[in-house]
Design a protein around this motif. Structure first.
Motif, PDB file in Angstrom:
ATOM      1  N   ASP A   1       6.163  -3.808   7.107  1.00 48.72           N
ATOM      2  CA  ASP A   1       7.018  -2.646   6.933  1.00 48.72           C
ATOM      3  C   ASP A   1       6.426  -1.492   6.501  1.00 48.72           C
ATOM      4  OD1 ASP A   1       9.246  -4.751   6.996  1.00 48.72           O
ATOM      5  OD2 ASP A   1       9.359  -5.018   4.845  1.00 48.72           O
ATOM      6  N   LEU A   2       6.902  -0.644   7.497  1.00 52.92           N
ATOM      7  CA  LEU A   2       6.419   0.938   7.240  1.00 52.92           C
ATOM      8  C   LEU A   2       7.658   1.968   7.184  1.00 52.92           C
ATOM      9  CD1 LEU A   2       3.903   2.773   7.645  1.00 52.92           C
ATOM     10  CD2 LEU A   2       4.467   2.953  10.076  1.00 52.92           C
ATOM     11  N   TYR A   3       7.115   2.457   5.887  1.00 52.99           N
ATOM     12  CA  TYR A   3       8.160   3.858   5.543  1.00 52.99           C
ATOM     13  C   TYR A   3       7.466   4.999   5.696  1.00 52.99           C
ATOM     14  CZ  TYR A   3      10.715  -0.180   3.447  1.00 52.99           C
ATOM     15  OH  TYR A   3      11.317  -1.372   3.428  1.00 52.99           O
ATOM     16  N   VAL A   4       7.809   6.015   6.660  1.00 48.34           N
ATOM     17  CA  VAL A   4       7.248   7.325   6.763  1.00 48.34           C
ATOM     18  C   VAL A   4       8.015   8.449   6.368  1.00 48.34           C
ATOM     19  CG1 VAL A   4       6.187   8.730   8.235  1.00 48.34           C
ATOM     20  CG2 VAL A   4       5.941   6.189   8.773  1.00 48.34           C
ATOM     21  N   TYR A   5       7.488   9.222   5.046  1.00 46.16           N
ATOM     22  CA  TYR A   5       8.168  10.396   4.446  1.00 46.16           C
ATOM     23  C   TYR A   5       7.217  11.519   4.746  1.00 46.16           C
ATOM     24  CZ  TYR A   5      11.296   7.022   1.984  1.00 46.16           C
ATOM     25  OH  TYR A   5      11.906   6.145   1.519  1.00 46.16           O
TER      26      TYR A   5
ATOM     27  N   MET B   1       0.840  -1.202   0.052  1.00 47.53           N
ATOM     28  CA  MET B   1       0.026  -0.137   0.081  1.00 47.53           C
ATOM     29  C   MET B   1       0.830   1.312   0.140  1.00 47.53           C
ATOM     30  SD  MET B   1      -2.756   1.603   2.882  1.00 47.53           S
ATOM     31  CE  MET B   1      -1.506   1.682   4.037  1.00 47.53           C
ATOM     32  N   THR B   2       0.784   2.048  -0.810  1.00 49.57           N
ATOM     33  CA  THR B   2       1.258   3.451  -0.953  1.00 49.57           C
ATOM     34  C   THR B   2       0.189   4.547  -0.974  1.00 49.57           C
ATOM     35  OG1 THR B   2       2.954   2.659  -2.227  1.00 49.57           O
ATOM     36  CG2 THR B   2       2.838   4.803  -2.546  1.00 49.57           C
ATOM     37  N   LEU B   3       0.369   5.444  -0.049  1.00 50.53           N
ATOM     38  CA  LEU B   3      -0.166   6.769   0.131  1.00 50.53           C
ATOM     39  C   LEU B   3       0.569   7.548  -0.762  1.00 50.53           C
ATOM     40  CD1 LEU B   3      -1.797   6.875   3.774  1.00 50.53           C
ATOM     41  CD2 LEU B   3      -2.735   5.751   1.421  1.00 50.53           C
ATOM     42  N   GLN B   4       0.109   8.226  -1.946  1.00 54.37           N
ATOM     43  CA  GLN B   4       1.112   9.131  -2.918  1.00 54.37           C
ATOM     44  C   GLN B   4      -0.035  10.488  -2.710  1.00 54.37           C
ATOM     45  OE1 GLN B   4       2.295   7.452  -6.310  1.00 54.37           O
ATOM     46  NE2 GLN B   4       3.696   9.335  -6.868  1.00 54.37           N
TER      47      GLN B   4
ATOM     48  N   THR C   1       3.742  -4.055   3.096  1.00 53.63           N
ATOM     49  CA  THR C   1       4.320  -2.840   3.088  1.00 53.63           C
ATOM     50  C   THR C   1       3.554  -1.747   2.888  1.00 53.63           C
ATOM     51  OG1 THR C   1       6.358  -3.860   2.191  1.00 53.63           O
ATOM     52  CG2 THR C   1       6.125  -1.650   1.918  1.00 53.63           C
ATOM     53  N   ALA C   2       3.605  -0.629   3.876  1.00 50.29           N
ATOM     54  CA  ALA C   2       2.989   0.475   3.773  1.00 50.29           C
ATOM     55  C   ALA C   2       3.792   1.587   3.495  1.00 50.29           C
ATOM     56  CB  ALA C   2       1.950   0.676   4.697  1.00 50.29           C
ATOM     57  N   ILE C   3       3.701   2.661   2.750  1.00 48.38           N
ATOM     58  CA  ILE C   3       4.668   3.816   2.156  1.00 48.38           C
ATOM     59  C   ILE C   3       3.601   5.048   2.511  1.00 48.38           C
ATOM     60  CG2 ILE C   3       6.170   5.038   0.722  1.00 48.38           C
ATOM     61  CD1 ILE C   3       6.732   2.154  -0.495  1.00 48.38           C
ATOM     62  N   ILE C   4       4.024   6.078   3.284  1.00 50.83           N
ATOM     63  CA  ILE C   4       3.536   7.204   3.420  1.00 50.83           C
ATOM     64  C   ILE C   4       4.313   8.381   2.692  1.00 50.83           C
ATOM     65  CG2 ILE C   4       2.325   9.038   5.188  1.00 50.83           C
ATOM     66  CD1 ILE C   4       1.788   6.703   7.199  1.00 50.83           C
ATOM     67  N   ASP C   5       4.013   8.698   1.735  1.00 46.42           N
ATOM     68  CA  ASP C   5       5.174   9.374   0.916  1.00 46.42           C
ATOM     69  C   ASP C   5       5.046  11.135   1.599  1.00 46.42           C
ATOM     70  OD1 ASP C   5       3.064  10.942  -0.233  1.00 46.42           O
ATOM     71  OD2 ASP C   5       3.620  10.609  -2.232  1.00 46.42           O
TER      72      ASP C   5
ATOM     73  N   TYR D   1       4.193  13.870   0.462  1.00 44.56           N
ATOM     74  CA  TYR D   1       2.920  14.498   0.444  1.00 44.56           C
ATOM     75  C   TYR D   1       1.559  14.338   1.065  1.00 44.56           C
ATOM     76  CZ  TYR D   1       6.661  16.312  -2.915  1.00 44.56           C
ATOM     77  OH  TYR D   1       7.819  16.902  -3.490  1.00 44.56           O
ATOM     78  N   SER D   2       1.780  13.093   1.976  1.00 43.24           N
ATOM     79  CA  SER D   2       0.720  12.423   2.266  1.00 43.24           C
ATOM     80  C   SER D   2       0.499  12.456   3.791  1.00 43.24           C
ATOM     81  CB  SER D   2       0.472  11.078   1.762  1.00 43.24           C
ATOM     82  OG  SER D   2       0.593  10.723   0.470  1.00 43.24           O
ATOM     83  N   SER D   3      -0.785  12.357   4.509  1.00 41.06           N
ATOM     84  CA  SER D   3      -0.924  12.462   5.671  1.00 41.06           C
ATOM     85  C   SER D   3      -1.629  11.439   6.453  1.00 41.06           C
ATOM     86  CB  SER D   3      -1.249  13.841   6.176  1.00 41.06           C
ATOM     87  OG  SER D   3      -2.557  14.222   5.752  1.00 41.06           O
ATOM     88  N   VAL D   4      -1.533  10.932   7.517  1.00 41.90           N
ATOM     89  CA  VAL D   4      -2.545  10.178   8.078  1.00 41.90           C
ATOM     90  C   VAL D   4      -2.975  10.836   9.694  1.00 41.90           C
ATOM     91  CG1 VAL D   4      -3.014   7.694   9.292  1.00 41.90           C
ATOM     92  CG2 VAL D   4      -1.655   7.914   7.221  1.00 41.90           C
ATOM     93  N   GLU D   5      -4.384  10.857   9.695  1.00 47.60           N
ATOM     94  CA  GLU D   5      -4.783  11.623  10.729  1.00 47.60           C
ATOM     95  C   GLU D   5      -6.019  10.779  11.332  1.00 47.60           C
ATOM     96  OE1 GLU D   5      -6.254  16.012  12.201  1.00 47.60           O
ATOM     97  OE2 GLU D   5      -5.900  15.554  10.074  1.00 47.60           O
ATOM     98  N   ASN D   6      -5.855  10.720  12.959  1.00 50.56           N
ATOM     99  CA  ASN D   6      -7.073  10.136  13.610  1.00 50.56           C
ATOM    100  C   ASN D   6      -7.114  11.004  14.945  1.00 50.56           C
ATOM    101  OD1 ASN D   6      -9.237   8.792  14.929  1.00 50.56           O
ATOM    102  ND2 ASN D   6      -8.088   6.671  14.792  1.00 50.56           N
ATOM    103  N   PRO D   7      -7.981  12.182  14.893  1.00 47.23           N
ATOM    104  CA  PRO D   7      -7.891  12.891  15.940  1.00 47.23           C
ATOM    105  C   PRO D   7      -8.766  12.167  17.207  1.00 47.23           C
ATOM    106  CG  PRO D   7      -9.572  13.530  14.613  1.00 47.23           C
ATOM    107  CD  PRO D   7      -8.507  12.428  13.780  1.00 47.23           C
ATOM    108  N   SER D   8      -9.274  11.018  17.105  1.00 46.13           N
ATOM    109  CA  SER D   8      -9.997  10.586  18.361  1.00 46.13           C
ATOM    110  C   SER D   8      -9.316   9.025  18.789  1.00 46.13           C
ATOM    111  CB  SER D   8     -11.511  10.193  18.001  1.00 46.13           C
ATOM    112  OG  SER D   8     -12.108  11.329  17.528  1.00 46.13           O
ATOM    113  N   GLY D   9      -8.421   8.437  18.026  1.00 40.67           N
ATOM    114  CA  GLY D   9      -7.958   7.365  18.315  1.00 40.67           C
ATOM    115  C   GLY D   9      -6.601   7.002  18.029  1.00 40.67           C
ATOM    116  N   TRP D  10      -6.205   5.829  17.395  1.00 43.02           N
ATOM    117  CA  TRP D  10      -4.709   5.641  16.953  1.00 43.02           C
ATOM    118  C   TRP D  10      -4.357   6.035  15.440  1.00 43.02           C
ATOM    119  CZ3 TRP D  10      -8.066   3.327  20.250  1.00 43.02           C
ATOM    120  CH2 TRP D  10      -7.696   3.138  21.525  1.00 43.02           C
TER     121      TRP D  10
END
Length: 256
Positions: free
Chosen positions: A56-60, A1-4, A24-28, A30-39
């Motif tokens: 495997d998690l890659y965080v940019y 999975m890639t968040l681009q 594998t998960a890649i957060i490029d 220009y991407s964001s992951v947000e959960n204001p109420s949980g994890w």
């Protein structure tokens, strides 16, 4: 999975924005992951079909959440994890919650070469290996007691340290921390705090060859009086609890 170039906003107090049980998960950048109420991102699974798998998690880019922004599962060693935090990344949990921004109780490797990790406590590690060569890790909470909150009900306590290191009990694993660079900073506590769980079965080894540390020193009497646990070392760089002395080894090879 890639968040681009994706902004993923999952507002739920029932779970995670992303669960990665394998693959594998890649957060490029220009991407964001947000959960204001949980994890934020959870790596692991209790399902037997994932035994022996690797996640495997890659965080940019950025991960932000109310509770742990990145977390693993220390009670189940079926999923081995590799986590990479790069320059420009931000990993943030709500500093009013008594949890670390990154919670690493599992077997696996957490590699930080850049970026900013910030929360009540920056990182808590009870299992696996933490490698820090760059970036900034921040613990920001103003504690009234060094044991002011618990993390995930596992017996480990979090405080306002940038990094909490625990020698783990049965169900966890040996801990190794290698710090060769980066900024390790606590506003109100120790830069690095080492301790052991009440029935430690594994050791923790901390190797320091570089990095910049900033935290409570013996001159900060107003801050120190809030942290009521005696320790074997208080110099602004790191402290080891009396309970952890038998289980924690610190090798500081810095020459400056």
């Amino acid at each position: 999975m890639t968040l681009q170039n994706v902004d993923l906003n999952v507002d739920t107090d029932k779970g995670y924005a992303i669960q990665l049980s394998s693959g594998t998960a890649i957060i490029d950048a220009y991407s964001s992951v947000e959960n204001p109420s949980g994890w934020g991102v959870f790596l692991g699974s209790n399902a037997s079909i994932y035994q022996g798998k690797t996640a495997d998690l890659y965080v940019y880019g950025s991960i932000s959440s109310k509770y742990q922004a990145i977390a693993g599962n220390g009670t189940n060693d079926a999923v081995f994890t590799n986590i990479y935090i790069y320059e420009g990344a931000t990993v943030t949990s709500d500093s009013s919650q008594s949890v670390p921004a990154i919670f690493h109780p599992q077997e696996g490797t957490l590699n930080i070469s850049g970026g900013t990790i910030s929360g009540y406590c920056g990182i808590e590690i009870i299992g696996g290996t933490l490698n820090i060569s760059g970036g900034t890790i921040l613990g920001t909470h103003d504690d009234t007691d060094y044991r002011s909150g618990t993390a995930s009900g596992n017996g480990a306590y979090v405080n306002g340290a940038a990094i909490d290191v625990y020698a783990g009990s049965s169900g966890y694993s040996t801990v190794t921390v290698n710090i060769s660079g980066g900024t390790i900073q606590s506003t109100y506590c120790y830069a690095l705090w080492a301790d052991s769980l009440s029935s430690a079965a594994y050791t923790a080894t901390i190797n320091i060859s570089g990095g910049t540390f900033s935290g409570v020193t013996t001159n900060d009497s107003k801050k120190l009086e809030k942290i009521n646990q005696a320790s074997s070392s208080v110099d602004g760089d790191y402290a080891v609890s009396n309970a952890g002395i038998s289980w924690v080894t610190i090798n500081d090879t810095r020459t400056d």
